[in-house]
Design an enzyme around this catalytic site. Structure first.
Site, PDB file in Angstrom:
ATOM      1  N   SER A  40       0.913  -1.174  -0.134  1.00 33.50           N
ATOM      2  CA  SER A  40      -0.044  -0.037   0.233  1.00 33.50           C
ATOM      3  C   SER A  40       0.949   1.137   0.146  1.00 33.50           C
ATOM      4  CB  SER A  40      -0.906   0.064   1.311  1.00 33.50           C
ATOM      5  OG  SER A  40      -1.654   1.214   1.257  1.00 33.50           O
TER       6      SER A  40
ATOM      7  N   TYR B 126      -2.064  -0.523   9.988  1.00 35.95           N
ATOM      8  CA  TYR B 126      -2.119  -0.850   8.670  1.00 35.95           C
ATOM      9  C   TYR B 126      -0.903  -0.619   7.900  1.00 35.95           C
ATOM     10  CZ  TYR B 126      -3.792  -1.405   3.666  1.00 35.95           C
ATOM     11  OH  TYR B 126      -4.021  -1.885   2.646  1.00 35.95           O
TER      12      TYR B 126
END
Length: 267
Positions: free
Chosen positions: A129, A142
């Protein structure tokens, strides 16, 4: 010959888009889901695999090799999101996101590497990501799990290069998927010191996802990687501002960059 491809987390979102696209390009694709029995309307074969269950991983990989005779590409896509202030988020949920996004991905790599070494060829594409390049407020866990996978990718790439295996990372920005539905949200506690800021940030995060790119863009990049003899280690797929944010982090003083992020998230 048609490439044999394993795409984890292929029941929806980026994984489904990638698996469908590669199937259309003539690849033999096996997608995975924890519970594929009740899922329909897939152009590729969907098999059971839970990245938290090593026996499940080994069984899925064995099934593919027994049926197809090889395994050329792994798209390590299965993962989960998490939001919440560190102070309010249960430690068990923190561990769960690392078990899924980091250790789950590692265990799938470990399962496919023996076959790829035997073949003296293969491509492993770890889906990370753009959030993994920076710590984001209320998404630091995350960011941490995906950032760790970026570094693992770099290390493993050097370990297996001599066997003819390429290991790369593909970092998506915001994409229009249902990721928010599967994300763990720390509750907004009425007595939390972070209540107002966290509540506002959830709205910003969801708006960014809703306005995100089409997942087919990820599929096209992965297809290109599988047909590149010497691919790069890191790929970023997102809008220009998302990709530029990584450049800014490299060149700006830490506190100035932090201020830019805080302004974006209204902190």
């Amino acid at each position: 010959m048609s490439k044999i491809v394993l795409v984890t987390g292929a029941s929806s979102g980026i994984g489904k888009a990638v698996a469908t696209y590669l199937q259309q390009k003539g690849y033999q694709v096996y997608g995975t889901s924890r519970n594929p029995k009740n899922l329909e309307n897939f152009t590729f074969e969907l098999i059971a695999l839970d990245v938290l269950d090593n026996d499940s991983i080994k069984a899925a990989v064995k099934y593919i090799i027994d049926k197809s005779g090889s395994l050329d590409v792994l798209v390590n896509n299965a993962g989960m999101g998490i939001t919440g202030p560190i102070e309010d988020t249960p430690t068990a949920e923190m561990k769960a996101v690392f078990d899924t996004n980091l250790f789950g991905a590692i265990d799938v790599m470990k399962a496919v590497l023996p076959q790829m070494r035997k073949q003296k060829s293969g491509t492993i594409a770890n889906v990370t990501s753009i959030a993994g390049y920076m710590g984001l407020p209320f998404r630091s866990l995350y960011s941490g799990s995906k950032g760790a996978l970026e570094l693992i990718t770099e290390g493993v790439s050097m370990e297996v290069k001599g066997f003819g295996i390429n290991v790369v990372s593909i970092a998506p920005g915001d994409f229009a998927t249902n990721i928010a539905a599967g994300r763990y949200h720390t509750p907004i506690f009425e007595d939390s010191a972070y209540k107002i800021d966290y509540e506002n940030n959830l709205k910003i995060i969801d708006a960014d996802v809703d306005g995100g790119k089409d997942p087919i863009e990820m599929a096209k990049v992965i297809y290109k990687i599988t047909n590149t003899k010497n691919p790069k280690i890191h790929y970023k797929v997102g809008n220009p501002l998302e990709k530029f944010s990584i450049v800014l982090k490299r060149i700006l003083p830490d506190r100035i960059y932090e201020k830019i992020l805080m302004n974006h998230y209204k902190l």
